[in-house]
Design a protein around this motif. Structure first.
Motif, PDB file in Angstrom:
ATOM      1  N   HIS A   3      24.006  56.124 137.429  1.00 11.19           N
ATOM      2  CA  HIS A   3      22.968  56.733 136.604  1.00 11.19           C
ATOM      3  C   HIS A   3      22.116  57.728 137.394  1.00 11.19           C
ATOM      4  O   HIS A   3      21.712  58.754 136.853  1.00 11.19           O
ATOM      5  CB  HIS A   3      22.067  55.657 135.999  1.00 11.19           C
ATOM      6  CG  HIS A   3      22.732  54.845 134.948  1.00 11.19           C
ATOM      7  ND1 HIS A   3      23.057  55.356 133.708  1.00 11.19           N
ATOM      8  CD2 HIS A   3      23.159  53.562 134.939  1.00 11.19           C
ATOM      9  CE1 HIS A   3      23.641  54.426 132.989  1.00 11.19           C
ATOM     10  NE2 HIS A   3      23.722  53.321 133.717  1.00 11.19           N
ATOM     11  N   TYR A   5      22.985  59.678 139.840  1.00 12.63           N
ATOM     12  CA  TYR A   5      23.739  60.930 139.942  1.00 12.63           C
ATOM     13  C   TYR A   5      23.648  61.699 138.620  1.00 12.63           C
ATOM     14  O   TYR A   5      23.365  62.900 138.609  1.00 12.63           O
ATOM     15  CB  TYR A   5      25.194  60.651 140.315  1.00 12.63           C
ATOM     16  CG  TYR A   5      26.116  61.825 140.123  1.00 12.63           C
ATOM     17  CD1 TYR A   5      26.141  62.865 141.050  1.00 12.63           C
ATOM     18  CD2 TYR A   5      26.962  61.904 139.021  1.00 12.63           C
ATOM     19  CE1 TYR A   5      26.980  63.953 140.870  1.00 12.63           C
ATOM     20  CE2 TYR A   5      27.799  62.980 138.845  1.00 12.63           C
ATOM     21  CZ  TYR A   5      27.814  63.999 139.766  1.00 12.63           C
ATOM     22  OH  TYR A   5      28.642  65.079 139.583  1.00 12.63           O
ATOM     23  N   GLN A   6      23.883  61.008 137.512  1.00 13.18           N
ATOM     24  CA  GLN A   6      23.830  61.662 136.197  1.00 13.18           C
ATOM     25  C   GLN A   6      22.433  62.227 135.926  1.00 13.18           C
ATOM     26  O   GLN A   6      22.294  63.318 135.370  1.00 13.18           O
ATOM     27  CB  GLN A   6      24.228  60.675 135.088  1.00 13.18           C
ATOM     28  CG  GLN A   6      25.668  60.252 135.141  1.00 13.18           C
ATOM     29  CD  GLN A   6      26.643  61.409 134.998  1.00 13.18           C
ATOM     30  OE1 GLN A   6      26.356  62.425 134.373  1.00 13.18           O
ATOM     31  NE2 GLN A   6      27.805  61.277 135.601  1.00 13.18           N
ATOM     32  N   ASP A   7      21.408  61.500 136.335  1.00  9.85           N
ATOM     33  CA  ASP A   7      20.034  61.981 136.149  1.00  9.85           C
ATOM     34  C   ASP A   7      19.781  63.236 136.976  1.00  9.85           C
ATOM     35  O   ASP A   7      19.116  64.164 136.521  1.00  9.85           O
ATOM     36  CB  ASP A   7      19.022  60.900 136.516  1.00  9.85           C
ATOM     37  CG  ASP A   7      19.024  59.737 135.529  1.00  9.85           C
ATOM     38  OD1 ASP A   7      19.498  59.913 134.380  1.00  9.85           O
ATOM     39  OD2 ASP A   7      18.560  58.648 135.916  1.00  9.85           O
ATOM     40  N   VAL A   9      22.082  65.416 137.936  1.00  9.52           N
ATOM     41  CA  VAL A   9      22.847  66.488 137.286  1.00  9.52           C
ATOM     42  C   VAL A   9      22.071  67.022 136.097  1.00  9.52           C
ATOM     43  O   VAL A   9      21.898  68.235 135.938  1.00  9.52           O
ATOM     44  CB  VAL A   9      24.248  65.993 136.856  1.00  9.52           C
ATOM     45  CG1 VAL A   9      24.928  66.995 135.932  1.00  9.52           C
ATOM     46  CG2 VAL A   9      25.128  65.712 138.070  1.00  9.52           C
ATOM     47  N   SER A  10      21.587  66.129 135.266  1.00 10.69           N
ATOM     48  CA  SER A  10      20.841  66.530 134.078  1.00 10.69           C
ATOM     49  C   SER A  10      19.589  67.327 134.452  1.00 10.69           C
ATOM     50  O   SER A  10      19.286  68.359 133.837  1.00 10.69           O
ATOM     51  CB  SER A  10      20.450  65.295 133.263  1.00 10.69           C
ATOM     52  OG  SER A  10      19.738  65.667 132.116  1.00 10.69           O
ATOM     53  N   GLN A  83      17.958  63.001 128.151  1.00 12.39           N
ATOM     54  CA  GLN A  83      19.141  62.256 127.729  1.00 12.39           C
ATOM     55  C   GLN A  83      19.633  62.674 126.348  1.00 12.39           C
ATOM     56  O   GLN A  83      20.799  62.485 126.023  1.00 12.39           O
ATOM     57  CB  GLN A  83      18.866  60.752 127.762  1.00 12.39           C
ATOM     58  CG  GLN A  83      18.741  60.223 129.170  1.00 12.39           C
ATOM     59  CD  GLN A  83      18.383  58.754 129.223  1.00 12.39           C
ATOM     60  OE1 GLN A  83      18.130  58.114 128.213  1.00 12.39           O
ATOM     61  NE2 GLN A  83      18.356  58.217 130.428  1.00 12.39           N
ATOM     62  N   LYS A 100      27.687  69.826 139.323  1.00 13.48           N
ATOM     63  CA  LYS A 100      28.212  68.476 139.540  1.00 13.48           C
ATOM     64  C   LYS A 100      28.883  68.360 140.905  1.00 13.48           C
ATOM     65  O   LYS A 100      28.685  67.376 141.619  1.00 13.48           O
ATOM     66  CB  LYS A 100      29.198  68.108 138.436  1.00 13.48           C
ATOM     67  CG  LYS A 100      28.522  67.875 137.109  1.00 13.48           C
ATOM     68  CD  LYS A 100      29.534  67.532 136.035  1.00 13.48           C
ATOM     69  CE  LYS A 100      28.842  67.252 134.711  1.00 13.48           C
ATOM     70  NZ  LYS A 100      29.804  66.860 133.669  1.00 13.48           N
ATOM     71  N   ARG A 104      27.564  65.979 143.834  1.00 12.42           N
ATOM     72  CA  ARG A 104      28.499  64.927 144.265  1.00 12.42           C
ATOM     73  C   ARG A 104      28.720  64.999 145.781  1.00 12.42           C
ATOM     74  O   ARG A 104      28.705  63.984 146.466  1.00 12.42           O
ATOM     75  CB  ARG A 104      29.822  65.072 143.505  1.00 12.42           C
ATOM     76  CG  ARG A 104      30.760  63.912 143.636  1.00 12.42           C
ATOM     77  CD  ARG A 104      31.974  64.021 142.720  1.00 12.42           C
ATOM     78  NE  ARG A 104      32.592  65.334 142.701  1.00 12.42           N
ATOM     79  CZ  ARG A 104      32.562  66.195 141.676  1.00 12.42           C
ATOM     80  NH1 ARG A 104      31.932  65.883 140.570  1.00 12.42           N
ATOM     81  NH2 ARG A 104      33.159  67.356 141.751  1.00 12.42           N
TER      82      ARG A 104
END
Length: 109
Positions: A3, A5-7, A9-10, A83, A100, A104
């Protein structure tokens, strides 16, 4: 990738959207179009409808600068709003993949 990482990216995607929003008035229109389409498709999902109405209210009452501040807020509220952000599709796929990849690699280092 989790999560966090996704946060990240967002947040980075939304930072870039915010950086271009003032010069790209059509992005506000595209965000509204996204919301209208999602509301039609997800009319039976009350949780999503609340999110979409919240974003419509934000777009209706906020200046571009205020929207940019919301998109880039490093708070729990900013994270929550990102989100279900209607600003998807503003950046091209290559730019998103580059974000990304970069994040990463930074996480792996």
């Amino acid at each position: 990738m989790g999560h966090e990482y996704q946060d990240r990216v967002s947040l980075e995607i939304h930072r870039r959207v915010a950086a271009g929003l003032a010069a790209r008035a059509e992005w506000m229109a595209m965000a509204r179009e996204n919301l209208a389409r999602w509301m039609e498709r997800n009319a039976e999902a009350p949780g999503l409808m609340r999110c979409y109405r919240e974003w419509l209210e934000i777009l209706d009452r906020s200046t571009v600068d205020q929207v940019c501040a919301i998109l880039t807020a490093e708070t729990d509220e900013g994270q929550r709003l990102r989100q279900n952000s209607p600003f998807v599709g503003m950046l091209g796929p290559r730019e998103v993949w580059e974000i990304k990849r970069t994040l990463r690699e930074a996480e792996a280092a």
